[in-house]
Design an enzyme around this catalytic site. Structure first.
Site, PDB file in Angstrom:
ATOM      1  N   GLY A 248       0.834  -1.207   0.000  1.00  0.00           N
ATOM      2  CA  GLY A 248       0.000   0.000   0.000  1.00  0.00           C
ATOM      3  C   GLY A 248       0.866   1.254   0.000  1.00  0.00           C
ATOM      4  O   GLY A 248       0.714   2.109  -0.845  1.00  0.00           O
ATOM      5  N   GLY A 518       0.872   1.422  13.108  1.00  0.00           N
ATOM      6  CA  GLY A 518       0.045   0.228  13.174  1.00  0.00           C
ATOM      7  C   GLY A 518       0.580  -0.872  14.074  1.00  0.00           C
ATOM      8  O   GLY A 518      -0.174  -1.494  14.814  1.00  0.00           O
ATOM      9  N   GLU A 699       8.429   2.970   8.621  1.00  0.00           N
ATOM     10  CA  GLU A 699       8.766   4.122   7.779  1.00  0.00           C
ATOM     11  C   GLU A 699      10.158   4.664   8.078  1.00  0.00           C
ATOM     12  O   GLU A 699      10.738   5.374   7.262  1.00  0.00           O
ATOM     13  CB  GLU A 699       7.719   5.221   7.954  1.00  0.00           C
TER      14      GLU A 699
END
Ligand code: MOS
Length: 739
Positions: A248, A518, A699
């Protein structure tokens, strides 16, 4: 469960399952092709028809007329829905572009029709028979040209990166003017595509006024709310299911045209309909990381103490779109009493710019960390030393606010040692290995740690099996596995006694997958539900829950030991909870840190760049699963290498679209581009982040790596490229004379 004080000792600290390098439990399904992606859910609804999306062939203007008569007569066609048959539909609150409805075209390849047919080929063939009359108007497509008219605007990526139009601390201009050493350069970064393997895809089926969408989405709760709003259907009548997501990177944070048009197509055809966006539509119909123009100014004393730092970024977007928040890290990464950060936004009529992996920091660090390298050279300082000298343990704009845990210096020193940094020749263009000019570069990595409310339900059956249900998604990140590890640790069972079910809007709402929040947030939600389930188990067994020890599939208290499943022998036990974070993350700054080290070779004749080895050292709280965390970081390093060397959506500034809208023209690194990669995690816990004491890492890996590559190219060649990516044409005519 409210999390508003630092975490104390808890069952996760046992680290029997959590913290162990663990194979992904979905790995065997992924590698055997038995994890069905949205477009492959053949079994969920009978009689599926195929929808093919027609995208606008102009970038701006109106659709005057759509003639579907020939398409309707084409073989196999069941229904055609056009944008002119619908008033403009609502949009999700995080989006600038409208997905469907009305006659206005905001950007190239905006969806204007869907053709539904018995087969994909019939739908596609018929789609080419649809004729469209446009009334085009001229638009603005060139960021460099529009930058002059850009206005200061606040921005928020919705993922923990944000800023105001302008933020000031002290007197930047005054301090910069007085600084004995000054640096002032302007850089640019390119528009980039998420380029995930699985395109956006949805199967939709109506049952009366209820609709189910089997789709590919990172944020089920956001998508659920948005789709209800877009379709004008009550939320309880919409269900989303997305158990497997083939990547994604921010491109699936939002529902896109595939979901809306599958729903509209299914209604019109009175059949379940599946829609996948073709690759050109992924690139021009959905979102992308916007290009930026960034100026960095640094003022320092001769010994390398930063006294003034400014970072300004200009990007473009559709009306109502956000700026790319590329200055975010510059507020927190280095000390300095006088500071300025600013965001400007230009109006562009290109497809919508939005979040892509580490929005803000990825392009921001690409620039800041090259500027730091340039300034270190100006000062005659080693770039590692320059960064260490300007470390800060507090928020530089609010010195009463400490970092919850910050070991940037540890990352830098450990990395330098491991990589052999001391052997680097600081003078560029000096090291030769056959045809290759060899260089070393490094950069700091930084990404904020965000925490998000996250819910889960945990069930225990008579066999002692624990089932976790949450709408959390696994976008290739390893969510299934860390959630199973968390439940196993909490309930004292081995991993294979835990079943994890994800991605269904019928399950409790989770943090979803985004902004590297998450992993920590969703497992904290599972932790909270397990605390409740432990209480229910103890109560059922007549044990004081404070005395109960959950271990080896048993509940023990005093000299009693009962198999866990016994608590559910008279019926399943179920517990549900949501972790909610108080203002704990505001009192102290939660961020993650790292250091990237890269060696490149640049061909002395052709300027071909080869990455030879890479190292990342990360400090990101407790690492829940070192194996999948490593995969996240090396994936980020690959993506950052792409940004530095090849990824660029080429803007056709006449027609207003991304011209290289496929994976032949939009290049991403492949295996051959990436050789030896190593990742080290510093051993740490952060008690301020959650009961898991973990932070985000997905990230962090992309943050700064592009700058480390660019700095290595400079060290190899002596050529400083400030417009990224560094393609051969930017080096070739400046290459040092080959010996
Ligand atoms: Mo977000 S760019 O999906 O982490």
């Amino acid at each position: 469960m409210k999390f508003d004080t630092p975490a104390g000792q808890n069952p996760i600290d046992q680290l029997k399952v959590v913290g162990k390098p663990t194979d992904r439990i979905d790995g065997k399904y992924k590698t055997t092709g038995t994890a069905p992606y949205a477009y492959e859910r053949h079994d969920v609804a009978a009689n599926q028809a195929y929808g093919y999306v027609v995208g606008a062939g102009i970038a701006k203007g109106r659709v005057r007329r759509i003639d579907t008569s020939a398409a309707k007569r084409a073989p196999g066609v069941l229904a055609i829905v056009t944008t002119l048959e619908h008033p403009r539909m609502e949009r999700g609150k995080m989006n600038a572009a409208y997905l469907f409805g009305g006659d206005e075209v905001q950007h190239y390849h905006q969806a204007i029709a869907v053709v539904v047919a018995e087969t994909f080929e019939q739908a596609r063939a018929a789609a080419f028979l649809v004729t469209i009359d446009y009334a085009p108007v001229s638009g603005q497509f060139d960021l460099a040209a529009e930058a002059k008219r850009a206005k200061p605007v606040p921005g928020d990526s919705g993922e923990g990166s944000g800023g105001n139009g302008e933020e000031r601390v002290g007197d930047f201009e005054g301090a910069f003017a007085q600084a004995p050493v000054q640096f002032d350069e302007t850089y640019s970064t390119a528009d980039e595509s998420h380029a995930m393997m699985e395109p956006h895809a949805t199967i939709a089926a109506w049952d009366g006024d209820k609709v189910t969408l089997w789709t590919s989405n990172q944020m089920i709760a956001w998508g659920h709310g948005s789709l209800a709003k877009i379709l004008g259907v009550p939320k309880e009548n919409v269900r989303l299911d997305s158990p497997y997501v083939g990547g994604g990177f921010g491109g699936k944070l939002f529902v896109r045209a595939d979901a809306v048009l599958a729903a509209l197509g299914a209604k019109a055809a009175r059949r379940p309909v599946k829609v996948a966006l073709t690759r050109p539509l992924v690139m021009n119909n959905t979102t992308h990381r916007p290009a930026t123009i960034q100026r960095v100014r640094i003022g320092a004393t001769k010994d390398g103490t930063i006294t003034a730092i400014a970072h300004e970024s200009t990007s473009g977007n559709l009306p109502d779109g956000d700026p790319e928040t590329a200055v975010n890290q510059t507020k927190l990464l280095y000390a300095g009493a006088n500071r300025l950060t600013a965001l400007k936004l230009a109006h562009l009529d290109l497809p919508e710019g939005n979040a892509m992996r580490a929005p803000g920091e990825a392009p921001g660090l690409m620039v800041l960390e090259v500027a730091m390298d340039e300034m270190a050279e100006k000062l005659g300082l080693d770039p590692v030393e320059f960064r260490i000298r300007n470390d800060t343990q507090v928020d530089p704009s609010d010195p009463k606010r400490p970092f919850s845990h910050r070991d940037l210096v540890g990352c830098l020193t450990r990395g330098a040692e491991k990589f052999g940094w001391s052997k680097r020749n600081a003078k560029p263009g000096q090291v030769r290995d056959g045809q290759w000019l060899v260089g070393l570069g490094m950069a700091a990595a930084f990404r904020n740690n965000m925490v998000m409310k996250s819910g889960a339900r945990v069930r225990l059956d008579g066999s002692g099996t624990v089932t976790v249900e949450t709408d959390m998604t696994d976008i290739g990140t390893g969510s299934y596995t860390i959630i199973a590890q968390t439940a196993a640790e909490m309930m004292g069972v081995p991993l294979d006694r835990v079943v994890v079910r994800l991605g269904d809007s019928a399950f409790p709402a989770s943090s979803g997958s985004g902004g590297q929040f998450g992993g920590n947030s969703s497992t904290a939600g599972v932790y909270a539900a397990c605390v409740k389930l432990r209480e229910a188990v103890a109560q059922r067994l007549g044990i004081n829950s404070a005395d109960a020890v959950f271990v080896d599939g048993q509940v023990r208290a005093g000299n009693r030991a009962v198999p866990l499943g016994e608590a559910a022998s008279k019926g399943e036990l179920s517990a549900q909870d949501t972790i909610e974070f108080g203002d704990i993350s505001k009192k102290q700054q939660q961020s993650t840190f790292g250091a990237h080290f890269v060696e490149v070779g640049v061909d002395a004749d052709t300027a071909e760049i080869r990455v030879r080895r890479m190292l990342a050292v990360c400090a990101a709280g407790r690492i829940l699963n070192p194996k999948s965390a490593r995969s996240q970081v090396i994936g980020g390093m690959v993506m950052g290498t792409g940004a530095a060397l090849m990824e660029e959506l080429a803007v056709d500034t006449t027609r207003g679209f991304f011209a290289n809208h496929d994976l032949a023209g939009y290049e991403v690194p492949v295996h051959a581009d990436i050789p030896h990669q190593e990742v080290v995690f510093l051993d740490e816990v952060d008690t301020m982040s959650s009961p898991m004491k973990a932070k985000g890492v997905g990230e962090l890996g992309i943050c700064g790596v592009g700058a480390a590559v660019a700095n290595a190219v400079y060290n190899a060649t002596g050529i400083r490229v400030r417009n990224y990516p560094i393609t051969l044409d930017k080096l070739l005519d400046r290459m040092p004379d080959a010996a």
